[in-house]
Design an enzyme around this catalytic site. Structure first.
Site, PDB file in Angstrom:
ATOM      1  N   ASN A   9       0.870  -1.176   0.000  1.00 30.15           N
ATOM      2  CA  ASN A   9       0.000   0.000   0.000  1.00 30.15           C
ATOM      3  C   ASN A   9       0.906   1.224   0.000  1.00 30.15           C
ATOM      4  O   ASN A   9       1.519   1.542   1.012  1.00 30.15           O
ATOM      5  CB  ASN A   9      -0.898  -0.027   1.248  1.00 30.15           C
ATOM      6  CG  ASN A   9      -1.717   1.236   1.399  1.00 30.15           C
ATOM      7  OD1 ASN A   9      -1.783   2.057   0.483  1.00 30.15           O
ATOM      8  ND2 ASN A   9      -2.352   1.384   2.553  1.00 30.15           N
ATOM      9  N   LYS A  11       0.097   4.284  -0.201  1.00 32.54           N
ATOM     10  CA  LYS A  11      -0.504   5.465   0.464  1.00 32.54           C
ATOM     11  C   LYS A  11      -0.270   6.718  -0.388  1.00 32.54           C
ATOM     12  O   LYS A  11      -0.260   6.610  -1.619  1.00 32.54           O
ATOM     13  CB  LYS A  11       0.044   5.612   1.892  1.00 32.54           C
ATOM     14  CG  LYS A  11      -0.084   4.299   2.682  1.00 32.54           C
ATOM     15  CD  LYS A  11       0.175   4.438   4.142  1.00 32.54           C
ATOM     16  CE  LYS A  11       0.032   3.079   4.827  1.00 32.54           C
ATOM     17  NZ  LYS A  11       0.140   3.151   6.274  1.00 32.54           N
ATOM     18  N   HIS A  96      -9.316   1.388   4.982  1.00 35.31           N
ATOM     19  CA  HIS A  96      -8.037   1.543   5.683  1.00 35.31           C
ATOM     20  C   HIS A  96      -8.241   2.456   6.896  1.00 35.31           C
ATOM     21  O   HIS A  96      -9.005   3.417   6.830  1.00 35.31           O
ATOM     22  CB  HIS A  96      -6.976   2.113   4.738  1.00 35.31           C
ATOM     23  CG  HIS A  96      -5.603   2.012   5.312  1.00 35.31           C
ATOM     24  ND1 HIS A  96      -5.143   2.884   6.265  1.00 35.31           N
ATOM     25  CD2 HIS A  96      -4.625   1.105   5.111  1.00 35.31           C
ATOM     26  CE1 HIS A  96      -3.916   2.516   6.618  1.00 35.31           C
ATOM     27  NE2 HIS A  96      -3.582   1.441   5.932  1.00 35.31           N
ATOM     28  N   GLU A  98      -6.557   4.771   8.040  1.00 30.90           N
ATOM     29  CA  GLU A  98      -6.297   6.203   7.776  1.00 30.90           C
ATOM     30  C   GLU A  98      -7.514   6.858   7.142  1.00 30.90           C
ATOM     31  O   GLU A  98      -7.795   8.030   7.396  1.00 30.90           O
ATOM     32  CB  GLU A  98      -5.042   6.339   6.891  1.00 30.90           C
ATOM     33  CG  GLU A  98      -3.792   5.989   7.692  1.00 30.90           C
ATOM     34  CD  GLU A  98      -2.664   5.373   6.888  1.00 30.90           C
ATOM     35  OE1 GLU A  98      -2.677   5.454   5.644  1.00 30.90           O
ATOM     36  OE2 GLU A  98      -1.760   4.789   7.525  1.00 30.90           O
ATOM     37  N   GLU A 168      -5.174  -4.800  10.474  1.00 29.90           N
ATOM     38  CA  GLU A 168      -4.126  -3.807  10.682  1.00 29.90           C
ATOM     39  C   GLU A 168      -4.371  -3.078  11.997  1.00 29.90           C
ATOM     40  O   GLU A 168      -5.159  -2.127  12.040  1.00 29.90           O
ATOM     41  CB  GLU A 168      -4.138  -2.787   9.536  1.00 29.90           C
ATOM     42  CG  GLU A 168      -3.885  -3.399   8.174  1.00 29.90           C
ATOM     43  CD  GLU A 168      -3.299  -2.388   7.199  1.00 29.90           C
ATOM     44  OE1 GLU A 168      -2.273  -2.713   6.603  1.00 29.90           O
ATOM     45  OE2 GLU A 168      -3.842  -1.286   7.070  1.00 29.90           O
ATOM     46  N   GLY A 174       2.891   2.247  10.807  1.00 32.88           N
ATOM     47  CA  GLY A 174       3.849   3.340  10.661  1.00 32.88           C
ATOM     48  C   GLY A 174       4.562   3.711  11.949  1.00 32.88           C
ATOM     49  O   GLY A 174       5.245   4.717  12.030  1.00 32.88           O
ATOM     50  N   SER A 214       3.745  -2.150  10.273  1.00 34.26           N
ATOM     51  CA  SER A 214       5.194  -2.262  10.473  1.00 34.26           C
ATOM     52  C   SER A 214       5.746  -3.639  10.104  1.00 34.26           C
ATOM     53  O   SER A 214       6.668  -4.144  10.744  1.00 34.26           O
ATOM     54  CB  SER A 214       5.577  -1.887  11.907  1.00 34.26           C
ATOM     55  OG  SER A 214       5.192  -0.544  12.181  1.00 34.26           O
TER      56      SER A 214
HETATM   57  P1  13P Z   1       3.258   0.331   7.654  1.00 33.94           P
HETATM   58  O1  13P Z   1       3.762  -0.953   7.046  1.00 33.94           O
HETATM   59  O2  13P Z   1       3.979   1.545   7.148  1.00 33.94           O
HETATM   60  O3  13P Z   1       3.161   0.248   9.134  1.00 33.94           O
HETATM   61  O4  13P Z   1       1.756   0.512   7.110  1.00 33.94           O
HETATM   62  C1  13P Z   1       0.879  -0.557   7.169  1.00 33.94           C
HETATM   63  C2  13P Z   1      -0.349  -0.198   6.433  1.00 33.94           C
HETATM   64  O5  13P Z   1      -1.093   0.677   6.824  1.00 33.94           O
HETATM   65  C3  13P Z   1      -0.622  -0.909   5.174  1.00 33.94           C
HETATM   66  O6  13P Z   1      -1.902  -0.618   4.706  1.00 33.94           O
END
Ligand code: 13P
Length: 251
Positions: A9, A11, A96, A98, A168, A174, A214
């Protein structure tokens, strides 16, 4: 047998030229990944058309990161499922954390988005996961169950063939703080039980459930060794082709 998937992803990262280069690097290295592990890259909407050209003819799948909850019309700035499908993308991420946190994505909107995605032959990667506050309050099972059931209650066992779930935990995204393989496995097995209750044992057995948060080359092997973890949804580490491929090679 359910599919093993490692999805990246991206982002809101990379310009179009940078994204095309990254996709080319992933495609170039994709032959180094075991044949039973499916690679998917989820790019910003602006990148889908040129990246579709890059992945064409390769085993790498292409996904959007979101699509609209409306079919078409006067919704300035939105991108419909039909538009996503017309780029050549085969999947879309939905729900997601976010988007739930910053853009008011509700389970009700996710039902509409999922319906439209499936109607346009897009596979859906549906994200669920609790916040740190919810985990500390011992509510993580309830939160994940509600997010899963609130959306999936509107779909059939047949629809589930085109739905992937990504667990997740928000506190691991992150932050560099990965869920332990045991913590992740516990929730994955729980989600599989929820699917068995909601649908049947076959759907539970066949649905791919990815871990995200992560995930990196150093911890992927331990996570993917768990029986209910069928791969990963990778954020930061998916922006480096070598790391992304190394994660997929952890199987
Ligand atoms: P990270 O791997 O940067 O923690 O992000 C995970 C994520 O949100 C994948 O959709």
């Amino acid at each position: 047998m359910r599919k093993k998937i490692v999805a990246g992803n991206w982002k809101m990262n990379t310009t179009v030229p940078e994204g095309v280069e990254l996709a080319k690097a992933v495609v170039a290295k994709s032959a180094d990944v075991p044949a039973d592990v499916k690679l998917i890259i989820a790019t910003p909407a602006t990148h889908l058309v040129p990246v579709a050209e890059v992945v064409k003819g390769s085993a790498v799948g292409l996904s959007a990161e979101n699509c609209a909850d409306k079919e078409k019309g006067a919704y300035t700035g939105e991108i419909s499922a039909a538009m996503v499908a017309s780029t050549g993308a085969e999947y879309t991420i939905l729900g997601h954390s976010e988007r739930r946190q910053y853009y008011g994505e509700t389970d009700a909107k996710l039902v509409e988005k999922t319906k439209l995605a499936l109607a346009n032959n897009l596979g859906v990667i549906l994200c669920v996961g609790e916040t740190l506050e919810e985990r500390e309050a011992g509510k993580h099972f309830d939160v994940v169950k509600a997010q899963t059931v609130n959306v999936l209650a509107n779909f059939t066992a047949q629809d589930m063939k085109n739905i992937i779930i990504a667990y997740e935990p928000v506190w691991a995204i992150g932050t560099g703080k990965t869920a332990t393989a045991e913590q992740a496995e516990e929730i994955h097995a729980y989600i599989r039980n929820v699917l068995a209750e909601q649908f049947d044992a076959q759907v539970a057995e066949d649905t791919t459930i990815l871990y995200g948060g992560s995930c990196k080359p150093s911890n992927a092997k331990e996570l993917f060794a768990k029986p209910d973890i069928d791969g990963g949804l990778i954020g930061g580490a998916a922006l480096k082709a070598d790391d992304f491929i190394a994660i997929a090679q952890s199987y």
